[in-house]
Motif scaffolding. Structure first.
Motif, PDB file in Angstrom:
ATOM      1  N   GLN A   1      12.567 -11.073  15.882  1.00 63.83           N
ATOM      2  CA  GLN A   1      11.949 -10.801  14.591  1.00 63.83           C
ATOM      3  C   GLN A   1      10.547 -10.198  14.708  1.00 63.83           C
ATOM      4  O   GLN A   1       9.785 -10.200  13.738  1.00 63.83           O
ATOM      5  CB  GLN A   1      11.895 -12.093  13.767  1.00 63.83           C
ATOM      6  CG  GLN A   1      13.255 -12.692  13.480  1.00 63.83           C
ATOM      7  CD  GLN A   1      14.191 -11.705  12.784  1.00 63.83           C
ATOM      8  OE1 GLN A   1      13.780 -10.989  11.861  1.00 63.83           O
ATOM      9  NE2 GLN A   1      15.437 -11.661  13.229  1.00 63.83           N
ATOM     10  N   THR A   2      10.195  -9.687  15.873  1.00 63.20           N
ATOM     11  CA  THR A   2       8.904  -9.038  16.070  1.00 63.20           C
ATOM     12  C   THR A   2       8.729  -7.899  15.064  1.00 63.20           C
ATOM     13  O   THR A   2       9.656  -7.107  14.856  1.00 63.20           O
ATOM     14  CB  THR A   2       8.810  -8.465  17.497  1.00 63.20           C
ATOM     15  OG1 THR A   2       9.077  -9.500  18.435  1.00 63.20           O
ATOM     16  CG2 THR A   2       7.427  -7.880  17.758  1.00 63.20           C
ATOM     17  N   PRO A   3       7.564  -7.794  14.412  1.00 62.01           N
ATOM     18  CA  PRO A   3       7.355  -6.693  13.456  1.00 62.01           C
ATOM     19  C   PRO A   3       7.540  -5.329  14.109  1.00 62.01           C
ATOM     20  O   PRO A   3       7.070  -5.097  15.229  1.00 62.01           O
ATOM     21  CB  PRO A   3       5.904  -6.893  13.001  1.00 62.01           C
ATOM     22  CG  PRO A   3       5.630  -8.351  13.223  1.00 62.01           C
ATOM     23  CD  PRO A   3       6.424  -8.719  14.437  1.00 62.01           C
ATOM     24  N   VAL A   4       8.234  -4.429  13.416  1.00 61.89           N
ATOM     25  CA  VAL A   4       8.523  -3.078  13.914  1.00 61.89           C
ATOM     26  C   VAL A   4       7.905  -2.046  12.986  1.00 61.89           C
ATOM     27  O   VAL A   4       8.139  -2.069  11.770  1.00 61.89           O
ATOM     28  CB  VAL A   4      10.040  -2.842  14.027  1.00 61.89           C
ATOM     29  CG1 VAL A   4      10.328  -1.376  14.359  1.00 61.89           C
ATOM     30  CG2 VAL A   4      10.653  -3.751  15.078  1.00 61.89           C
ATOM     31  N   LEU A   5       7.119  -1.150  13.576  1.00 60.09           N
ATOM     32  CA  LEU A   5       6.564  -0.006  12.861  1.00 60.09           C
ATOM     33  C   LEU A   5       7.260   1.236  13.387  1.00 60.09           C
ATOM     34  O   LEU A   5       7.162   1.542  14.581  1.00 60.09           O
ATOM     35  CB  LEU A   5       5.058   0.085  13.087  1.00 60.09           C
ATOM     36  CG  LEU A   5       4.342   1.320  12.531  1.00 60.09           C
ATOM     37  CD1 LEU A   5       4.390   1.314  11.012  1.00 60.09           C
ATOM     38  CD2 LEU A   5       2.899   1.370  13.009  1.00 60.09           C
ATOM     39  N   MET A   6       7.960   1.956  12.537  1.00 60.92           N
ATOM     40  CA  MET A   6       8.710   3.128  12.974  1.00 60.92           C
ATOM     41  C   MET A   6       7.908   4.402  12.738  1.00 60.92           C
ATOM     42  O   MET A   6       7.229   4.545  11.714  1.00 60.92           O
ATOM     43  CB  MET A   6      10.059   3.203  12.258  1.00 60.92           C
ATOM     44  CG  MET A   6      10.964   2.022  12.505  1.00 60.92           C
ATOM     45  SD  MET A   6      12.722   2.349  12.189  1.00 60.92           S
ATOM     46  CE  MET A   6      13.187   3.138  13.724  1.00 60.92           C
ATOM     47  N   LEU A   7       8.022   5.325  13.696  1.00 63.35           N
ATOM     48  CA  LEU A   7       7.385   6.633  13.609  1.00 63.35           C
ATOM     49  C   LEU A   7       8.473   7.703  13.512  1.00 63.35           C
ATOM     50  O   LEU A   7       9.476   7.635  14.220  1.00 63.35           O
ATOM     51  CB  LEU A   7       6.539   6.912  14.856  1.00 63.35           C
ATOM     52  CG  LEU A   7       5.438   5.918  15.225  1.00 63.35           C
ATOM     53  CD1 LEU A   7       4.781   6.332  16.534  1.00 63.35           C
ATOM     54  CD2 LEU A   7       4.399   5.833  14.123  1.00 63.35           C
ATOM     55  N   THR A   8       8.254   8.692  12.662  1.00 67.03           N
ATOM     56  CA  THR A   8       9.222   9.784  12.567  1.00 67.03           C
ATOM     57  C   THR A   8       8.531  11.054  12.112  1.00 67.03           C
ATOM     58  O   THR A   8       7.496  11.009  11.443  1.00 67.03           O
ATOM     59  CB  THR A   8      10.356   9.438  11.590  1.00 67.03           C
ATOM     60  OG1 THR A   8      11.310  10.513  11.584  1.00 67.03           O
ATOM     61  CG2 THR A   8       9.823   9.233  10.183  1.00 67.03           C
TER      62      THR A   8
END
Length: 224
Positions: free
Chosen positions: A72-79
């Motif tokens: 459940q580690t926070p995920v920041l997505m880049l695109t």
């Protein structure tokens, strides 16, 4: 705080990793999704920064695998793709936030701080131990009214102990938390940095055994 950056474009990964390191984060960089997954099987991270377009295992697939494994580690997505559909795919895969390239580094680091606060809401904004105060938002350390001048590694060491005040930390555990997985130094390095940190604390008027040695095991904060 440890961050995993999964980004295959070195023109983005290198300056971003340098900026995060300057903010006192320990950063590991993976160049494809499979390598990123391998890191996650070995180490615990506080935030994952994940590019969508990755070799071998793309960011959407990696994020889905994380959530299926109950990580459940926070995920920041880049695109690089700024469309509602792409954002929906990322958020539905389990991402917590979404940033479009090119991005502003100041905004990105602010978003990371917000994710850290959300993922670690049991941590107080200012860490205190007696008259010692460490402020993670501006990286300042005070003893009483005296500002301490610490190197980045000394700051990270002190923050680690303050966040785990009841834990005895071995040199290996400290290395795993504060140094890059790819280029870890020898355990003697921990001893050297601890010696320098203790000296600065002592010069500020703090007891020399503020960080105790538990012989044969590791180190811990002296109980108040």
């Amino acid at each position: 705080m440890r961050i995993l950056l999964v980004e295959d474009d070195s023109r983005i990964a290198k300056p971003l990793a340098e900026t995060l390191s300057d903010c006192q984060y320990q950063v590991d960089v993976a160049e494809d999704g499979e390598v990123g997954w391998n890191y996650l099987e070995i180490l615990n991270y506080d935030v994952i920064i994940l590019d969508v377009m990755l070799p071998k295992l793309n960011g959407i697939q990696l994020c889905q695998r994380l959530r299926q494994a109950n990580i459940q580690t926070p995920v920041l997505m880049l695109t690089a793709r700024d469309s509602s559909q792409d954002k929906v795919l990322g958020l539905d895969a389990g991402a917590d936030d979404y940033v479009v390239k090119p991005f502003d580094l100041a905004e990105l680091t602010a978003r990371i701080r917000a994710l850290l606060r959300r993922g670690n809401n049991t941590f107080p904004p200012v860490l205190e131990w007696g008259d010692l105060r460490l402020n993670p938002s501006n990286y300042e350390v005070f003893y009483g009214k005296q500002l301490l001048s610490l190197t980045p590694k000394e700051y990270q060491l002190l923050e680690l102990f303050l966040r785990k005040p009841q834990r005895v930390l071995s040199r290996r555990q400290i290395l795993d938390q504060l140094w890059s997985y790819e280029e870890p130094p020898g355990e003697e390095t921990v001893k050297v940095h601890l010696k320098d940190l203790r000296k600065k604390l002592r010069n500020a008027g703090i007891s020399s055994d503020f960080i105790e040695t538990v012989y044969g095991i590791g180190y811990r904060l002296k109980p108040l």
